[in-house]
Design a protein around this motif. Structure first.
Motif, PDB file in Angstrom:
ATOM      1  N   ARG A  20      -1.297 -15.962  -7.861  1.00  0.00           N
ATOM      2  CA  ARG A  20      -0.729 -16.933  -6.913  1.00  0.00           C
ATOM      3  C   ARG A  20      -1.322 -18.293  -7.264  1.00  0.00           C
ATOM      4  NH1 ARG A  20       1.209 -14.186  -2.064  1.00  0.00           N
ATOM      5  NH2 ARG A  20       0.816 -11.948  -2.236  1.00  0.00           N
ATOM      6  N   THR A  21      -0.497 -19.151  -7.792  1.00  0.00           N
ATOM      7  CA  THR A  21      -0.980 -20.434  -8.295  1.00  0.00           C
ATOM      8  C   THR A  21      -1.511 -21.305  -7.164  1.00  0.00           C
ATOM      9  OG1 THR A  21       0.638 -20.335 -10.077  1.00  0.00           O
ATOM     10  CG2 THR A  21      -0.384 -22.475  -9.617  1.00  0.00           C
ATOM     11  N   TRP A 407      -2.631 -17.073   1.790  1.00  0.00           N
ATOM     12  CA  TRP A 407      -1.979 -15.784   1.608  1.00  0.00           C
ATOM     13  C   TRP A 407      -2.945 -14.611   1.821  1.00  0.00           C
ATOM     14  CZ3 TRP A 407      -3.845 -12.434  -2.079  1.00  0.00           C
ATOM     15  CH2 TRP A 407      -4.700 -12.974  -3.038  1.00  0.00           C
ATOM     16  N   GLN A 420      -7.978 -10.245  -6.970  1.00  0.00           N
ATOM     17  CA  GLN A 420      -6.922 -11.259  -6.953  1.00  0.00           C
ATOM     18  C   GLN A 420      -7.487 -12.631  -6.599  1.00  0.00           C
ATOM     19  OE1 GLN A 420      -3.889  -9.097  -4.372  1.00  0.00           O
ATOM     20  NE2 GLN A 420      -2.554 -10.147  -5.831  1.00  0.00           N
ATOM     21  N   ASN A 424      -7.228 -15.884  -9.001  1.00  0.00           N
ATOM     22  CA  ASN A 424      -6.476 -17.084  -8.622  1.00  0.00           C
ATOM     23  C   ASN A 424      -7.369 -18.316  -8.553  1.00  0.00           C
ATOM     24  OD1 ASN A 424      -4.137 -15.527  -8.388  1.00  0.00           O
ATOM     25  ND2 ASN A 424      -4.525 -15.061  -6.245  1.00  0.00           N
TER      26      ASN A 424
END
Length: 494
Positions: A20-21, A407, A420, A424
């Motif tokens: 997720r950028t 998120w 994650q 990221n």
């Protein structure tokens, strides 16, 4: 989710990568606050040029420093700003009427005396009409037009629905469904608009109204993001200390003006009350800048430095990055004819260790910003947030990571999530490292991201908490350059 397997064959399933950028936020959106003779008082408007300010707030006005500061910001490289008008409380909005249609200027002030409103019925349908707003000093030039309006509330072109909230000049109220006759009236024919008391940054009423615009549920709380706060001419320590606290809460940076009358020998006393715990999110600049005033046929006038400095901040951010100190020979002050006080190196040397950022006039380079310390920058304090670029870089990282990790909320709190997060945030930090934002020759030297069982214990998991630790090695400015010369004695070895 796997697809249902029903027939022999090959099935294709897309598997998310988990990347997720995280995008870096803007770093140079300025918020200017002051009194103006025109413009909304219940919200801050976002502007992209000084022409926008002229349209919304009326342009330069000798009674207030606000317009000048906004213009100086754009002249020095700024491109994005909010403006918040502080009303005095006794201002009056102009009102006029055409039949049962009451028309009110959409912001208080005497500006409305330059405008008229013209109502014209449609020749083929007397229940429909056009409403024009006219600028009558320019031979009734039409500045706004609303066609095919109706006085009937259920109509899709009901005048209130079409005009209110869309017009830059007026709002309307229909008292009945009767369509008025053709007429042209002054916008202030019924009630004359009034600017009210002109408020400056030295007025107690202004400072009270200013602080009322900050905090939970206020106008500034509704602004999504601003990075710099400028209140031209404000130098009262108690108000500034409160603003520093609000800026700390919003991850914004306050640019503080010195009093206009300060000299090299008196300016240090002006810092009293401004160097508290929240002062790390602010910087103090001295002296005022002398510049031609277009409203006085180009005569030189002194202006507070905040508008110029905010523009230099924005220009430096765009050209070099927020990690570059907005000072030095490249930090020229555009539009300045000179400074209120021209300092020597020795005088600058008295102020710099106190955290006072000086504007200097240097040979070849002209007028430049020649200091980049926060109000925690006093040598005796030894603060880790001594320098403006270090603090602003931290604010940039905080805001970017805050927005880029939303998120994570409500995701399963275990190793897959932690991996994650590390991926990221690590990608975001690596991109900054490649741009030269950190010290060090390798990523290991420049930053780290930790999110695992050592940062998040089972007790944290039970409480719904995930702990992420991000460290970075900031670039600090080369404030003092030492050159050592040595005479070579004897033969030079080959």
């Amino acid at each position: 989710m796997p697809v249902a397997l029903s027939y022999p064959g090959v099935y294709i399933e897309e598997v998310p990568s988990g990347v997720r950028t995280i995008s870096g936020v803007a770093t140079s959106i300025a918020l200017f606050i002051g009194w103006a003779a025109r413009g909304p008082t219940d919200r801050a408007l976002r502007l992209t040029s000084f022409a926008d300010y002229e349209r919304q707030y009326g342009g330069l006005d000798q009674r207030t420093l606000l317009g000048y500061a906004v213009r100086q910001f754009y002249d020095n490289g700024g491109s994005d700003a909010y403006v918040l008008r502080i009303p005095p409380g006794d201002e009056v909005s102009a009102v006029t009427a055409i039949g049962d249609l009451t028309i009110t200027a959409n912001s208080p002030g005497e500006w409305a005396q330059d405008y008229r409103v013209r109502l014209t019925r449609r020749p083929d349908d007397a229940t429909r009409f056009r409403l024009d707003v006219l600028f009558h000093p320019s031979a009734d030039a039409v500045v706004e037009t609303f066609e095919n309006l109706s006085m009937t509330s259920g109509d899709a072109r009901f005048a209130e629905t079409v005009i209110n909230g869309r017009s830059s000049f007026i709002s309307v109220a229909a008292a009945s469904a009767t369509t008025p006759a053709n007429a042209t009236v002054d916008l202030d024919a019924t009630t004359a608009g009034d600017d009210g008391t002109v408020l400056g940054a030295t007025d107690a009423a202004f400072r009270t109204a200013l602080l009322a615009r900050f905090g939970l549920g206020t106008i500034t709380d509704r602004i999504d993001l601003f990075n710099m706060v400028c209140v031209p001419g404000l130098s009262e320590a108690t108000t500034i200390a409160t603003l520093q606290h609000h800026c700390h809460d919003r991850r914004a940076f306050l640019i503080v003006d010195c009093p206009e009358t300060d000299t090299v020998s008196t300016v240090a006393a002006s810092l009293t009350g401004m160097t508290g715990a929240d002062a790390l999110n602010s910087a103090f600049f001295f002296p005022w800048v002398r510049s031609p005033d277009p409203l006085q046929q180009g005569a030189l006038r002194a202006f507070p430095p905040c508008g110029y400095v905010a523009g230099v901040f924005a220009r430096t951010d765009g050209a070099r990055g927020v990690w570059k100190a907005p000072a030095g020979s490249d930090a020229s002050v555009n539009g300045a004819a000179g400074l209120a006080i021209t300092m020597s190196d020795a005088e600058n040397g008295q102020l710099n260790p106190r955290g006072i950022n000086c504007l200097r006039t240097l040979p070849v380079y002209g007028n430049v910003v020649w200091g980049s310390r926060t109000l925690h920058g006093d040598n005796d304090r030894g603060s880790e947030w001594k320098y403006v670029p270090v603090r602003r870089m931290a604010l940039f990282l905080e805001e970017s990571l805050y927005r880029g990790t939303q998120w994570v909320v409500f995701e399963p709190n275990d190793e897959p999530l932690w991996a994650q997060i590390r991926l990221n945030i690590g990608a975001f930090m690596q991109n900054l490292f490649r741009q030269g934002a950190f010290q060090g020759t390798s990523p290991r030297d420049a930053y780290f991201v930790r999110c695992d069982s050592t940062t998040t214990t089972q007790a944290d998991i039970n409480l719904g908490i995930v702990n992420i630790i991000v460290g970075f090695a900031p670039l600090k400015p080369a404030e003092f350059v030492v050159i050592k010369l040595q005479q070579i004695a004897g033969d030079i070895p080959t």
